[in-house]
Design a protein around this motif. Structure first.
Motif, mmCIF file in Angstrom:
data_model
loop_
_atom_site.group_PDB
_atom_site.id
_atom_site.type_symbol
_atom_site.label_atom_id
_atom_site.label_comp_id
_atom_site.label_asym_id
_atom_site.label_seq_id
_atom_site.Cartn_x
_atom_site.Cartn_y
_atom_site.Cartn_z
ATOM 1 N N LYS A 116 39.442 36.794 33.462
ATOM 2 C CA LYS A 116 39.325 38.234 33.715
ATOM 3 C C LYS A 116 37.869 38.681 33.749
ATOM 4 C CE LYS A 116 43.713 39.824 31.741
ATOM 5 N NZ LYS A 116 44.369 38.529 31.972
ATOM 6 N N GLU A 117 37.606 39.666 34.613
ATOM 7 C CA GLU A 117 36.310 40.334 34.606
ATOM 8 C C GLU A 117 36.355 41.508 33.627
ATOM 9 O OE1 GLU A 117 33.693 39.380 36.115
ATOM 10 O OE2 GLU A 117 34.316 38.105 37.785
ATOM 11 N N SER A 172 29.098 42.637 33.123
ATOM 12 C CA SER A 172 30.212 43.316 33.773
ATOM 13 C C SER A 172 30.071 43.207 35.294
ATOM 14 C CB SER A 172 30.225 44.796 33.364
ATOM 15 O OG SER A 172 31.316 45.439 33.959
ATOM 16 N N ASN A 173 31.153 42.825 35.955
ATOM 17 C CA ASN A 173 31.124 42.637 37.407
ATOM 18 C C ASN A 173 32.045 43.596 38.159
ATOM 19 O OD1 ASN A 173 29.194 40.605 37.704
ATOM 20 N ND2 ASN A 173 30.678 39.024 37.113
ATOM 21 N N ARG A 174 32.594 44.568 37.457
ATOM 22 C CA ARG A 174 33.431 45.588 38.106
ATOM 23 C C ARG A 174 32.966 46.932 37.593
ATOM 24 N NH1 ARG A 174 34.257 41.601 40.271
ATOM 25 N NH2 ARG A 174 36.200 40.552 40.874
ATOM 26 N N VAL A 175 32.354 47.719 38.454
ATOM 27 C CA VAL A 175 31.762 48.961 37.966
ATOM 28 C C VAL A 175 32.243 50.141 38.791
ATOM 29 C CG1 VAL A 175 29.761 47.718 37.089
ATOM 30 C CG2 VAL A 175 29.623 48.786 39.326
ATOM 31 N N ALA A 201 46.442 40.862 34.867
ATOM 32 C CA ALA A 201 45.371 41.800 35.239
ATOM 33 C C ALA A 201 44.081 41.031 35.507
ATOM 34 C CB ALA A 201 45.155 42.820 34.124
ATOM 35 N N GLY A 202 43.409 41.374 36.600
ATOM 36 C CA GLY A 202 42.172 40.672 36.948
ATOM 37 C C GLY A 202 40.967 41.183 36.186
ATOM 38 N N THR A 203 41.076 42.416 35.702
ATOM 39 C CA THR A 203 39.930 43.054 35.038
ATOM 40 C C THR A 203 40.405 43.906 33.867
ATOM 41 O OG1 THR A 203 38.685 43.192 37.120
ATOM 42 C CG2 THR A 203 37.984 44.670 35.355
ATOM 43 N N TYR A 243 20.163 40.175 42.263
ATOM 44 C CA TYR A 243 21.538 40.682 42.132
ATOM 45 C C TYR A 243 22.529 39.557 41.891
ATOM 46 C CZ TYR A 243 22.701 39.125 46.900
ATOM 47 O OH TYR A 243 22.934 38.379 48.022
ATOM 48 N N ARG A 244 23.703 39.943 41.419
ATOM 49 C CA ARG A 244 24.824 38.998 41.273
ATOM 50 C C ARG A 244 25.823 39.285 42.382
ATOM 51 N NH1 ARG A 244 24.902 40.507 35.607
ATOM 52 N NH2 ARG A 244 26.791 41.716 36.000
ATOM 53 N N PRO A 245 26.067 38.312 43.250
ATOM 54 C CA PRO A 245 26.990 38.566 44.371
ATOM 55 C C PRO A 245 28.388 38.940 43.901
ATOM 56 C CG PRO A 245 26.022 36.349 44.508
ATOM 57 C CD PRO A 245 25.507 36.956 43.260
ATOM 58 N N GLU A 246 28.786 38.505 42.724
ATOM 59 C CA GLU A 246 30.152 38.761 42.259
ATOM 60 C C GLU A 246 30.336 40.173 41.705
ATOM 61 O OE1 GLU A 246 27.990 36.474 41.317
ATOM 62 O OE2 GLU A 246 28.152 35.913 39.195
#
Lengths: 327, 327
Positions: free
Chosen positions: B207-208, B232-235, B174-176, B10-13
């Motif tokens: 940005k993510e 992609s790190n924001r789902v 915006a962060g994402t 997994y990716r912790p981020e």
């Protein structure tokens, strides 16, 4: 194929196989009415589907006729009663049946192709049954049939075992080697690796790579697309995803994706409405929570199927706890 | 990340956002009981989910309180009644709300972050509303919030329009930047191209890239995986896929895929059983045939939602014929 937007073009060599009756019959012991089987058949023709797998050529000793319907055995009399006079050339549809290793009396159950409406026999087998599978493929080929090799439950064996199976199948006359995700466990990257492995092993043999996906994690269609993108030209689907457990890749979604103008979605929608949705009154299938769980855990859907017949069938937490403690 | 079998690492981020109440509220005018909202909140904490989007900050002028429940407006009083005293640090869960361009009184509806339980405001907008969206993002950022930019209905605009939106969003705080498939129309290769386009446009901004998928063609989970594989790190996901029309990426399937040990599936299954499945008695969602059809045709799900309220709601052939003749 365009490099720019391949999703609006098509490969003419891509062929679709409907296995609604064959796979769906695992839910109801193949006790379909002739009317439903005929409706699926008529729909396959109208929709431009290439193959219809109408059932199993499995043993009436193991699956007695008192308990199991005609499509577990596909006797020629039953085939002729429902689709007698079938003409593959005129309709564009070829008929298929599946024979399971160790479950089929294949030496006596299958007549020569010239005497049957069937054109294709698919051989389904687990890895340890590959030697019988090779004999079966050769036998059916000698009888004049097209053949496909369906190695089941591929998510549950080692890569070395897969390699050995592929080495055994490569020299046979099977026209297609099928990736079969029986447990509905495979994610996109695993499909990629399997496709590449299968394709490499079959290189130079002229064999196509097939895909047969299950829908435990709502990935049956996605994994089917993935295989298509990579080059798979033989893809399985069923009407409304009818099939054991979580079911299969839904034909109505697949046909909406394929851009070959020979395919037609409307007759499929009509079939769903008239014949397949009503089946829900008596049988259960689809990506329900217990099937999500067996898929994630790489377990046979039978765990979930059994649970759905128990008194606590709607207690999904209990099911989850039991499975997690058992494995 | 291992190059060999990334599906077991997994990716912790990677962070998961639950939007059950926000997106699901589009089916029932956000008329959820406090009990259900609180149950989703408790479950998010127990399951290790990173964000919970609890509703919209949209205008009570446009969405009168006589017709719409509290989670269409997310007044601070309502937030405090149900999740008052929320501690993001202690629980590991951040709370979010969404504000729609042209539908939010955003200059007056949002208090400074220091006075709210909310940590994140997501700005949803259509391409032609990007200028207002930029103002909104700046405003919410000035109030102290994390922000995300959700360009909706991306399947329905040109590549040049997408480029222009991305150019406008890139310099904002915006962060994402979120890929939003509002119509549930996108196939795997389209997700790939969008991801690469979004990632290239945001390069160097920190940005993510996020993904918000709809399930019209049973691809919400698959497209979410696809974006994750690409980086992609924001789902986004919702409990049992609850959401407008065909619904969203199901949380119970997503969490079964993610391998970060901080995530826990069991509380999600318990929530489904106790609170989400019972909602099916009063509201409809999921990849039903009419939603398959609007997804395939790249149409707003509203066509299917309306049809499902008509007298011929189960006549899918009629729906198909009507849509095909209209477009």
């Amino acid at each position: 194929m365009s490099e720019k937007a391949p999703w609006i073009t098509y490969r003419p060599e891509l062929k679709v196989l409907d296995c609604t009756i064959r796979d769906g019959g695992l839910i109801n012991n193949h006790q379909f009415t002739d009317e439903v089987v005929r409706a699926v058949y008529d729909t396959c023709i109208q929709a431009g589907i290439d193959y219809m797998e109408i059932g199993y050529k499995n043993s009436p000793r193991l699956f007695p006729k008192s308990e199991f319907g005609a499509w577990r055995h596909c006797d020629e009399d039953d085939l002729n009663r429902v689709v007698g006079g079938h003409d593959a050339e005129k309709t564009g549809l070829k008929l298929a049946a599946m024979a399971d290793a160790e479950k089929s009396d294949w030496k006596v159950q299958v007549v020569p192709r010239s005497e049957s409406v069937l054109d294709l026999i698919r051989v389904a087998f687990y890895a340890h049954q590959v030697s019988e599978a090779v004999e079966m493929i050769n036998h059916f080929h000698d009888l004049g049939y097209e053949t496909m090799a369906n190695l089941m439950a591929v998510s549950n064996i080692t890569e070395t075992e897969i390699d050995t199976v592929l080495e055994s199948i490569a020299p046979t006359p099977a026209g297609t080697m099928v990736i079969v995700d029986s447990f509905g466990h495979l994610y996109r990257e695993q499909i990629d690796r399997l496709y590449k492995k299968y394709a490499a092993a079959m290189e130079g043999t002229g064999k196509e790579i097939g895909i047969h996906a299950h829908n435990n994690m709502q990935l049956a269609f996605a994994n089917t697309i993935e295989a298509i993108i990579l080059g798979s030209n033989r893809v399985d689907a069923t009407m409304l995803g009818l099939g054991r457990g979580a079911g299969n890749c839904p034909m109505e979604i697949l046909l909406g994706f394929l851009r070959n103008p020979k395919f037609s979605l409307r007759p499929v929608i009509k079939l769903l409405q008239d014949h397949i949705i009503p089946l829900r009154d008596t049988v259960e299938w689809g990506p329900l929570i217990p099937f999500n769980i067996t898929g994630q855990l790489n377990l046979h859907p039978q765990h979930a199927i059994k649970y759905r017949k128990s008194e606590t069938k709607d207690d999904f937490v209990k099911f989850y706890d039991e499975l997690k403690s058992e494995i």
